[in-house]
Design a protein around this motif. Sequence first.
Motif, PDB file in Angstrom:
ATOM      1  N   MET A  16       6.938  17.556  29.770  1.00 13.97           N
ATOM      2  CA  MET A  16       7.965  17.774  30.793  1.00 13.97           C
ATOM      3  C   MET A  16       7.423  18.671  31.906  1.00 13.97           C
ATOM      4  O   MET A  16       7.695  18.447  33.077  1.00 13.97           O
ATOM      5  CB  MET A  16       9.221  18.385  30.160  1.00 13.97           C
ATOM      6  CG  MET A  16       9.998  17.387  29.341  1.00 13.97           C
ATOM      7  SD  MET A  16      11.397  18.079  28.420  1.00 13.97           S
ATOM      8  CE  MET A  16      12.241  19.033  29.610  1.00 13.97           C
ATOM      9  N   ALA A  17       6.636  19.675  31.533  1.00 15.03           N
ATOM     10  CA  ALA A  17       6.072  20.578  32.543  1.00 15.03           C
ATOM     11  C   ALA A  17       5.095  19.841  33.451  1.00 15.03           C
ATOM     12  O   ALA A  17       4.981  20.147  34.637  1.00 15.03           O
ATOM     13  CB  ALA A  17       5.384  21.755  31.864  1.00 15.03           C
ATOM     14  N   PRO A  21       6.962  18.219  38.271  1.00 19.24           N
ATOM     15  CA  PRO A  21       6.588  18.273  39.693  1.00 19.24           C
ATOM     16  C   PRO A  21       6.509  16.893  40.346  1.00 19.24           C
ATOM     17  O   PRO A  21       6.787  16.746  41.532  1.00 19.24           O
ATOM     18  CB  PRO A  21       5.205  18.945  39.681  1.00 19.24           C
ATOM     19  CG  PRO A  21       5.163  19.701  38.406  1.00 19.24           C
ATOM     20  CD  PRO A  21       5.980  18.912  37.436  1.00 19.24           C
ATOM     21  N   LEU A  22       6.143  15.886  39.576  1.00 19.14           N
ATOM     22  CA  LEU A  22       6.062  14.527  40.125  1.00 19.14           C
ATOM     23  C   LEU A  22       7.444  13.975  40.459  1.00 19.14           C
ATOM     24  O   LEU A  22       7.610  13.193  41.393  1.00 19.14           O
ATOM     25  CB  LEU A  22       5.359  13.597  39.134  1.00 19.14           C
ATOM     26  CG  LEU A  22       3.908  13.972  38.796  1.00 19.14           C
ATOM     27  CD1 LEU A  22       3.390  13.070  37.697  1.00 19.14           C
ATOM     28  CD2 LEU A  22       3.028  13.902  40.026  1.00 19.14           C
ATOM     29  N   LEU A  23       8.435  14.378  39.694  1.00 20.41           N
ATOM     30  CA  LEU A  23       9.788  13.880  39.916  1.00 20.41           C
ATOM     31  C   LEU A  23      10.532  14.629  41.014  1.00 20.41           C
ATOM     32  O   LEU A  23      11.560  14.175  41.502  1.00 20.41           O
ATOM     33  CB  LEU A  23      10.591  13.966  38.611  1.00 20.41           C
ATOM     34  CG  LEU A  23      10.059  13.132  37.452  1.00 20.41           C
ATOM     35  CD1 LEU A  23      10.880  13.406  36.201  1.00 20.41           C
ATOM     36  CD2 LEU A  23      10.068  11.659  37.791  1.00 20.41           C
TER      37      LEU A  23
END
Length: 84
Positions: A16-17, A21-23
């Motif tokens: 998730m980490a 940032p991509l999302l």
Amino acid sequence: MIIPRSMRLLMLLTAMALVAPLLSGCQSVRYKTVCPTLVTYSQTDQTLLAQELVATPQAITTHRVVRDYVGLRDQVRACQASGK
């Protein structure tokens, strides 16, 4: 091989980490300045104000406030001219 629950949780949090940032997207925030609307005064109103100011030179605070207001109106005009 069985992966312990704490290890799966750690793997999930790591994934998730890395994906968060991509999302979040890449666009920066854009702010739009909104210029105030000026009240339009008739030539009669402007003449009356000028006469009142000339007739009361002792009204120092009134003169200062009017000068400040003129400055604010100039700033609004500049804002509007810049197309913001």
